[in-house]
Design a protein around this motif. Structure first.
Motif, PDB file in Angstrom:
ATOM      1  N   UNK A 298     -22.672 -17.843 -27.532  1.00 44.18           N
ATOM      2  CA  UNK A 298     -21.957 -18.785 -28.392  1.00 44.18           C
ATOM      3  C   UNK A 298     -20.625 -19.211 -27.804  1.00 44.18           C
ATOM      4  N   UNK A 299     -20.362 -18.823 -26.531  1.00 44.76           N
ATOM      5  CA  UNK A 299     -19.084 -19.163 -25.923  1.00 44.76           C
ATOM      6  C   UNK A 299     -19.217 -19.863 -24.574  1.00 44.76           C
ATOM      7  N   UNK A 300     -20.408 -19.933 -24.030  1.00 49.27           N
ATOM      8  CA  UNK A 300     -20.607 -20.610 -22.749  1.00 49.27           C
ATOM      9  C   UNK A 300     -20.522 -22.119 -22.982  1.00 49.27           C
ATOM     10  N   UNK A 301     -19.671 -22.782 -22.224  1.00 50.60           N
ATOM     11  CA  UNK A 301     -19.453 -24.215 -22.434  1.00 50.60           C
ATOM     12  C   UNK A 301     -19.605 -24.976 -21.126  1.00 50.60           C
ATOM     13  N   UNK A 302     -19.627 -26.292 -21.235  1.00 54.61           N
ATOM     14  CA  UNK A 302     -19.734 -27.165 -20.070  1.00 54.61           C
ATOM     15  C   UNK A 302     -18.351 -27.742 -19.770  1.00 54.61           C
ATOM     16  N   UNK A 613      -7.317 -21.767 -24.416  1.00 55.80           N
ATOM     17  CA  UNK A 613      -7.556 -22.539 -25.632  1.00 55.80           C
ATOM     18  C   UNK A 613      -7.729 -24.000 -25.239  1.00 55.80           C
ATOM     19  N   UNK A 614      -8.842 -24.607 -25.567  1.00 55.80           N
ATOM     20  CA  UNK A 614      -9.125 -25.970 -25.094  1.00 55.80           C
ATOM     21  C   UNK A 614      -8.161 -27.003 -25.665  1.00 55.80           C
ATOM     22  N   UNK A 615      -7.919 -28.030 -24.850  1.00 50.77           N
ATOM     23  CA  UNK A 615      -7.117 -29.196 -25.233  1.00 50.77           C
ATOM     24  C   UNK A 615      -5.656 -28.837 -25.481  1.00 50.77           C
ATOM     25  N   UNK A 642     -18.103 -23.155 -31.320  1.00 50.64           N
ATOM     26  CA  UNK A 642     -17.714 -23.672 -32.633  1.00 50.64           C
ATOM     27  C   UNK A 642     -16.224 -23.984 -32.658  1.00 50.64           C
ATOM     28  N   UNK A 643     -15.428 -23.062 -32.137  1.00 55.76           N
ATOM     29  CA  UNK A 643     -13.986 -23.280 -32.092  1.00 55.76           C
ATOM     30  C   UNK A 643     -13.648 -24.428 -31.140  1.00 55.76           C
ATOM     31  N   UNK A 647     -11.712 -27.887 -32.146  1.00 58.67           N
ATOM     32  CA  UNK A 647     -10.474 -28.309 -31.498  1.00 58.67           C
ATOM     33  C   UNK A 647     -10.633 -29.674 -30.828  1.00 58.67           C
ATOM     34  N   UNK A 648     -11.820 -29.950 -30.326  1.00 56.16           N
ATOM     35  CA  UNK A 648     -12.054 -31.257 -29.708  1.00 56.16           C
ATOM     36  C   UNK A 648     -11.928 -32.372 -30.752  1.00 56.16           C
ATOM     37  N   UNK A 649     -12.520 -32.162 -31.907  1.00 57.30           N
ATOM     38  CA  UNK A 649     -12.419 -33.164 -32.972  1.00 57.30           C
ATOM     39  C   UNK A 649     -10.967 -33.380 -33.379  1.00 57.30           C
TER      40      UNK A 649
END
Length: 664
Positions: A298-302, A613-615, A642-643, A647-649
């Motif tokens: 649930x934490x692997x991202x692109x 922490x993204x963005x 999910x987090x 944060x992207x939105x």
């Protein structure tokens, strides 16, 4: 200018031990990561190399930078304005910002003269990025040629807090150029204290120690001090306690550990042991991927794609057929007749168009990022498609695709889109049609088929080898054996030895890359200039100042001077930015149609896992801002998808409410 050659995957193997921390001891103040090459210099006004700028971007603040939304914001400047025709730009400096030594000793205030000194030093030492501003700042070219004193160059300190640039032509995008290293400041007395060769107007490399790769060789006005550099071991920063914007410095310590060889698996295992902050996920290690998905699914991202682009280039005037270091290594298997046939073929536009449409870029990208992500980072043009947009919100990539459609309705259909994440040009049927045209034309010139292309690659990189095999298979199958590739397995050392056009030992460079320096299409498209373009070496051609008559004829034959006319027409348009972008789009469309280069993919678009922490980081496709640790925030926990999405939105909503990042 940030040009790079992809001679192997740039992941690394940790070679220094890091103390393992218990989960409860993980700090959000400390960043621990890795680096793959030692910096070569900290003379930030001289170097163009990312291995250097990735560090000094954190030590030195220039006039402007980007925030986390991509907006240009003040750093050393608090405001900026121009005259009506954008030929004079004036910056008001932030008062009370000081220079410090690496030990934190106050060395005096940052003033306008520091920016004058910076450009003067860059000119004296023939900076690798001087070409960006040499023709642009009034009389700078004349100073470099020894025709005028520096006092006549168009940069001056009106007072301690007012800096002015006078330009040779209207330049609406000039503020974006201040985010790059060539316009950074340096304290005059400190510079000249570093040796007699550092004195302004009297440069001598051998007696100037400014920018030596050690903490005490420079002053700091940025977010961090360099506290430790141990070659091929460790680089450490600490936050500047007196930094003018310290509330935006959340990471207090940065530790970068040297790594060698391509081994993302080792990095992931280090992350799994809580030793580093981020790591890639090696898709070519299925057991590890399975384990990672079970534990961190649930934490692997692109990772996000960015402004950097990788591409293949044709070598139009190849003269080398073995390693520049050893005539018995990397030897071409071609006969003399095959060498001549290849050269004639590469000068034929239809032949190049056929190669471009014969390459399945998905199959190449799959070797690096896996089947699931093979499309994500695909790029179809030189410039990032979303790099700039018109006043009506139309992205630059759309302008280029529209221009292509106007050139040839058969080659460029109404459905053509140059957006990332698709193959806009791969079309075996069109490839065969173009090859048939080329074959008819070339046969009249005595060229015999099949035509053989040597492709030299880094044999020390398994990924590089697999990607080259995919390239070979794609071209040979699409063109039914009429074009064949000889894959020549070389070494990193031999590849790096091809320092000049005459030493390039390949027919197709696979692959080169570029990332932009400032916020205008010019930053991409100037690299194709037939007189001074940075891509000339990759074409096997020299700059106009030293070119042979044969090289000039080759440039004429392949239409590079026509391209230059289109590009220069775009650059001359400064009153109407929308028109400027349309004209640059016409120039880029012409270059794509002539198939001087074959776009492959952008940076990013691969699996990773992180506690960043993204963005929160600075956001920009150009300049130094994206290299800064300033603004970055770390989490005690691994960031979940999910987090990340939440944060992207929020970032998108907040970005929409901000002033749009502009190029004027």
């Amino acid at each position: 200018m940030r040009m790079f050659f992809l001679i192997g995957l740039s992941f690394c193997m940790l070679v220094a031990a890091i103390p393992v921390k218990a989960k409860e001891d993980i700090s959000t103040d400390d960043y621990i990561g890795f680096y793959g090459m030692d910096p070569e210099t900290f003379d930030y006004l001289y170097t163009y190399k990312t291995v250097d700028s990735a560090h000094f971007a954190n030590f030195i603040d220039g006039l402007l930078e980007h925030d986390e939304y991509g907006n240009l914001v003040g750093a050393m400047a608090t405001s900026w304005e121009s005259n009506e025709d954008k030929t004079v730009w004036r910056f008001k400096l932030r008062e009370g910002v000081h220079w410090y030594t690496d030990e934190g000793v106050d060395y005096g205030e940052v003033i306008a003269d520091d920016f004058v000194t910076g450009l003067w030093h860059a000119a004296d030492f023939q900076s690798q990025t001087l070409y960006l501003v040499q023709p642009l700042i009034k009389n700078l070219d004349a100073y470099v040629k020894g025709e005028v004193p520096f006092s006549e160059v168009g940069v001056r300190a009106i007072d301690d807090y007012t800096l002015e640039y006078e330009l040779t032509q209207p330049t609406p995008y000039f503020p974006t150029m201040t985010t790059y290293s060539i316009l950074l400041p340096v304290n005059r007395s400190f510079l000249e204290s570093k040796g007699t060769g550092c004195r302004l107007g009297n440069p001598d490399y051998s007696t100037c120690q400014f920018g030596a790769v050690k903490p005490e060789s420079i002053l700091y006005n940025g977010a961090y001090f360099l506290k430790n550099f141990t070659s091929k071991s460790t680089i450490e920063y600490v936050a500047n306690p007196n930094y003018w914007d310290k509330e935006k410095v959340h990471v207090k310590k940065v530790k970068l550990i040297y790594c060698q060889q391509a081994d993302p698996t080792t990095l992931f295992l280090a992350f799994d042991r809580k030793e580093i902050v981020s790591a890639p996920l090696d898709v070519n290690n299925p057991p590890l991927v399975k384990r990672a998905k079970e534990k961190y699914g649930d934490s692997i991202f692109v990772t996000d794609t960015n402004g950097a682009v990788a591409f293949a280039t044709f070598v139009f005037n190849r003269q080398q057929y073995h390693s520049p270091l050893d005539s018995k290594q990397d030897v071409s298997p071609k006969t003399n007749k095959q060498r001549e046939d290849t050269k004639q073929a590469l000068l034929n536009t239809s032949f190049r168009r056929a190669i471009m449409r014969a390459i399945d870029t998905e199959s190449i990208n799959r070797q690096m990022v896996g089947d699931e992500l093979k499309k994500t980072s695909l790029r179809n043009m030189l410039t990032q498609p979303t790099f700039v947009k018109t006043s009506t919100g139309e992205y630059y990539g759309t302008l280029v695709s529209d221009s292509l459609k106007g050139l040839d309705a058969k080659l460029y259909s109404k459905q053509l889109s140059l957006e990332d994440g698709q193959m806009a040009f791969f079309n075996p049927e069109l490839a065969k049609e173009q090859l048939a045209i080329a074959k008819e034309e070339l046969s009249r010139e005595g060229v015999q088929f099949p035509v053989y292309l040597d492709v030299i690659l880094n044999g020390e990189s398994e990924t590089s080898f697999r990607s080259a095999q995919a390239l070979k298979q794609s071209i040979e199958e699409s063109l039914e054996g009429e074009v064949r590739l000889n894959l020549i397995m070389s070494s990193r050392e031999n590849l790096l030895a091809s320092k000049t056009a005459e030493l390039v030992n390949s027919d197709l460079i696979f692959s080169a890359g570029w990332s932009p320096d400032y916020g205008d299409p010019k930053s991409y498209l100037d690299i194709l200039d037939p007189d001074n373009g940075d891509l000339l070496k990759s074409f096997g051609l020299n700059r106009a100042a030293v070119q042979s008559e044969e090289e000039k004829e080759i440039k004429e034959q392949i239409g590079l001077y026509i391209y230059k006319e289109l590009k220069d027409l775009a650059n001359a348009e400064v009153a109407n930015i929308d028109k400027r972008y349309e004209l640059y789009a016409d120039a880029e469309a012409y270059a794509i149609d002539q198939a001087y280069f074959i776009p492959l993919y952008s940076s990013g678009g691969s699996y990773a896992i992180t506690r960043i922490i993204p963005y929160t980081k600075s956001y920009s496709p150009y300049g130094l801002s994206s290299m800064k640790f300033k603004r970055m925030q770390l989490s005690e926990e691994i960031i979940t998808l999910k987090e990340r999405n939440k944060r992207y939105e929020r970032w998108q909503q907040e970005k929409g409410g901000q002033l749009e990042s502009t190029q004027i």
